[in-house]
Structure formats: C-alpha cells, structure tokens
Scaffold this active site. Sequence first.
Site, short mmCIF file in Angstrom:
data_model
loop_
_atom_site.label_atom_id
_atom_site.label_comp_id
_atom_site.label_asym_id
_atom_site.label_seq_id
_atom_site.Cartn_x
_atom_site.Cartn_y
_atom_site.Cartn_z
N LYS A 69 45.97 37.41 34.27
CA LYS A 69 47.02 36.50 34.73
C LYS A 69 48.34 36.74 34.03
CE LYS A 69 43.16 35.61 34.11
NZ LYS A 69 42.47 36.07 32.92
N ARG A 70 48.27 37.24 32.84
CA ARG A 70 49.50 37.52 32.09
C ARG A 70 50.44 38.42 32.88
NH1 ARG A 70 48.93 40.84 28.30
NH2 ARG A 70 46.76 41.41 28.70
#
Length: 492
Positions: free
Chosen positions: A255-256
């Site tokens: 997700k980063r």
Amino acid sequence: MNVRVRYAPSPTGMQHIGGVRTALFNYFFARAQGGKFILRVEDTDQERSTPEALQDLYDTLAWLGVEWDEGPIVGGPYGPYIQSERFGLYQEYAHRLVAEGKAYYCYCAHERLDALREEQTESKSQQQGYDRHCRELSQEQRNAREAEGIKPVIRLKVPLEGKTTFHDVLMGDISRRNKDVSPDPVLLKSDGFPTYHLANVIDDHLMGITHIMRAQEWIPSGPLHIILYEAFGWEPPIYCHLPMVMGKDGQKLSKRHGSTSVRDFKAKGYLPEALINYVSMVGWSYDGVREFFTREELGQVFSLEKINKAPGVFDYKKLDWYNGMYIRQKSDQELADLLAPYLVEAGFIHLQRTSEESTLLESLVPVVRERLKVLSDVVEMVRFLFEEIAEPAVEQLLPKNQEIPVTVTALEKSLEIIMARGDASDAELELRLSALAEQLGIKINGVFMPVRVAVTGSTVSPPLFDSIRLLGLDKAISRIERAVTILKGEVR
RNA sequence: GUCUCCAUCGUCUAGUGGUUAGGACAACGGGUUUUCAUCCCGUCAACGGGGGUUCAAUUCCCCCUGGAGAUGCCA
C-alpha cells in the site's frame, strides 16, 4: 500431460496486484495447455480470514473474467475447495506422520517461543528458529504436559543431515542443506487447523495438481515441501516460481506504493482488459515488441519459457497508458455506460437517466474520450456542465501579456459572434473568432482563452464550441457576460 | 546473523560467442491543434565491477558488489 494448476489465495485481505498476476499466469497456462484451472481457498488462518475478503476474491476474478474450472461455487470432483471444509483431512494426515515418527507433538508456549526468537535475533545466533525442544520428548513427559491441559501442535521432523533439492522450471535445481531448512515447522496448529505447508502439500496432491506456479517468495519453502512429499511417499509436482512484483523502491509491492488492491483500480476507473494486459507484461513477454493482448490471446500464447526470472517494478504510468489506449478503443455506447456510474456518484445525473441526461451523456463521450486516463477523470472534466463554476479571477481571464481593455473587447465581440452564429459550422465560427483576433491585433489564443475560462472556469477544457453546446447557449452567454462584468469592475 | 534467488536504458523488456544492443512507458524537444488531450516526428538513455575461457565476450564459468525473499501456531 493433463495440466492441472491452481490459484490458492488466503482470504485475509483484498485481492492485490501480485496475487492477481499469479492467478492470471496460472489461468493462462491452463488455457494454453488445454488444462484445468482450479481455485482453492486457503482459509486456515482463523484469525485473519474474513467473509469480506472471500467475497472480494470472487468479485475480483469475476471482474477480470477469470473463470475457474473447479473450485468453490462451481464444485468439482476433488472438493471441497475451501480448506476449512477439509478440516478433518489434515488432522488425519498429520497424525499419520506422527504415528510414523515423521512428526511430533510440541507443547511449547508462545511465551517461550517468543523469548527464544528474541534472544536469537539479539545475539545474531547462527541458529534461528525453533530449537526442537520437544522433538525427543518421552512418553512420560508428554503425558505430564497433556495432564496440564496444554493443546499441542504437531511439528515436522526435518532431517538433521543431508540436503534436499527440488527442480524449478525457471531456476533449475535449487537445493538446501537440511539443517538450513526451517527447523521443524508446525504442520498442525493447536486449534487443529493446518498451516500452509501441510494443507498445501496435501491438497495439491489430492487434487492432482501438476504444476505449482506461485511467487518466488516461496522458494525457500521448496525443500521443506519436498521433505513433506517424501514423508507422505508422494510424487511432487512441477515447480515454477514466478518473479515478484515490486514497488518503485524495489521492495515488495504494498500500500505504501499506492493502490494495490484490484478493487481500488476498478473504483478509479481502470478497465479489466488494461489491468490484465499490463500486469501480464510484468515478468512475462511475448517477443519484446508486441504488447497488446486480450485475455483470450494470452490464454493462447502464454508459456512458461518466456517468464522472466528477475522481479519487476509495477509502473503506474504504463498502466495509465494502457488504460487510455483501451478507453479510446471503446464505442460511444460502451464508454457512456462505463462513465455513467461516475457521473451518478458525483451527483451530476440520476441513476435512472432522464432522456435529456441520456442525450447529454451520449454527446459528452466523444468529447472526453481521448482525454481520459481513468474513467473517474470524467468527473472533474465535465463538472462545469453540471455545477455553477466559481467566479473566474481576473488573472485567470487574462491571457499572457494581454491588457484588460482588449480582453473585454475580445469577450464582448466573441459574445456577439457566438450569439449571431445562426447555423454556422464550428469551422466557420472558428474562422470568425480568428478574424476577430486579427482585427484586435492579438493572438487567436487571446480570444479563445478568455471565453474558455469564462465558460468552463478553467484554462484547460474540452474544445470550446463543444463545451458551449454541451452547457447550453443561455448559460454560456450569461457566464461570458459575467466575465465581462468582472473585468470591467477591475478597471474602476 | 544464516540460507536461497536475482542482475540489459529511470521502468517493463528483446537479443546474440562477432549487432549501429531492438521495442514500449516515462522524461525532454518539435509538428498538428482554440487550451488540454489525442495523433505524428525526434532526442536522451543500458549490458554493475573484477578475474578467467575464447581469435572474439553483454552472452559461458568464478569471485565481489548490489538488490530481493525466507528465517511465524501468516499465507
């Protein structure tokens, strides 16, 4: 060979790019080989598995158009295909290994294991992992633990000597000394559920899986699985470890790095064909030149030999490019239907379109098509048609190096020309505005831009005449008049 | 720490014991255009380093370096 492959995700989160790529490769391989693609749900982690995640799995595959030949919902001769429904099976096999002396009960508490791990990490010990504390417990010792009411786990007795090798289609032989293989991993948890290693091996064997295609993060477990197959006396399948999908920084995609769940991509307005096409080109290529493939085509030409060994970085920009290409291929009607939900969500049109809305939507499509990277772009692009725009600022109305008085004249004259348009074509209208610019001794842009900003509220918009037509002449006129007022107000 | 895997433009990749190392995205520049976008043209840009093997290595072998993954009663 009668190829049987599977995608075996655990429903512990939304389906993401990496998982879907694995699913796709398995699916394409099955299709290309005339084999079966099996879906198996590995919900053996009772803590983390959720019904939402399972539903997301089904939704995602349906959206992508990936159909499984055997699995949940559709069934098949080797079911059930949901591991929690195969509960008893794993117990049986695990106990069989214990009975044969190939596995053993372990009573170690989490606290002890945690302390052990911490100690090993801190001292940078050569030996990491379980210390095989319960491997040689006597019957009396076991009875004592049982009497305390401790629920044991079952651990595999990994051989202390020798080495284990497995063959990978891409990597060739990979071997590991047995002492470097995970020391006696848990096969059956204290809640009675199997771990991945156990369930995976049992099911792949029982389901007749011929090829295992999974991410390279599983390579280190390869030898362990071979040891398990040997313990059961089974023939291992053919392995093909897929290169991983990384983020821009070279780390495992997460997700980063931005959106990773397919659901997010869908919501933003990526088309399934674009996502399938792009994702398939990370870690696989046809000939290095051709780059457009439909799902069906991939199911024809896909082959293991062309899979790359090195991990690949997921490039959002290239996905955007693919998506734009696919959007531009859509027919007016198709694109209208794809765009409608976004306009509904923005509150621009009703779910049940009125006939005016339908007409507007249809005429909108050709104007926005080549400007869209993702479907949701349409919202900001056409907002000025559905909502009153903010009063344009003076600086915005003024083209570079153009004074207020000329601009006012340009607006007023443009307004006259537009109102007196009659049945003149867009080309004719454009000619007239150009002539106006010439008369005023300014650039063509000096006429178009103020009008554009007045009508759309922005220096970036669909073509001016289209914008006016879509907005409606009356509204366009009053917005231009307002702009004139704003500029005149500035003079005083 | 230990083990395993990997290594061509910024990114995805093609490729070969002898090539001007090819394509695409991105970036940049130009053209078309009423802005943007589309479209067209062009530019920049790579074989990580060191040893071998060989007449010849980007290509084959070894080492190094770099990166990644694993090391869970998660998968």
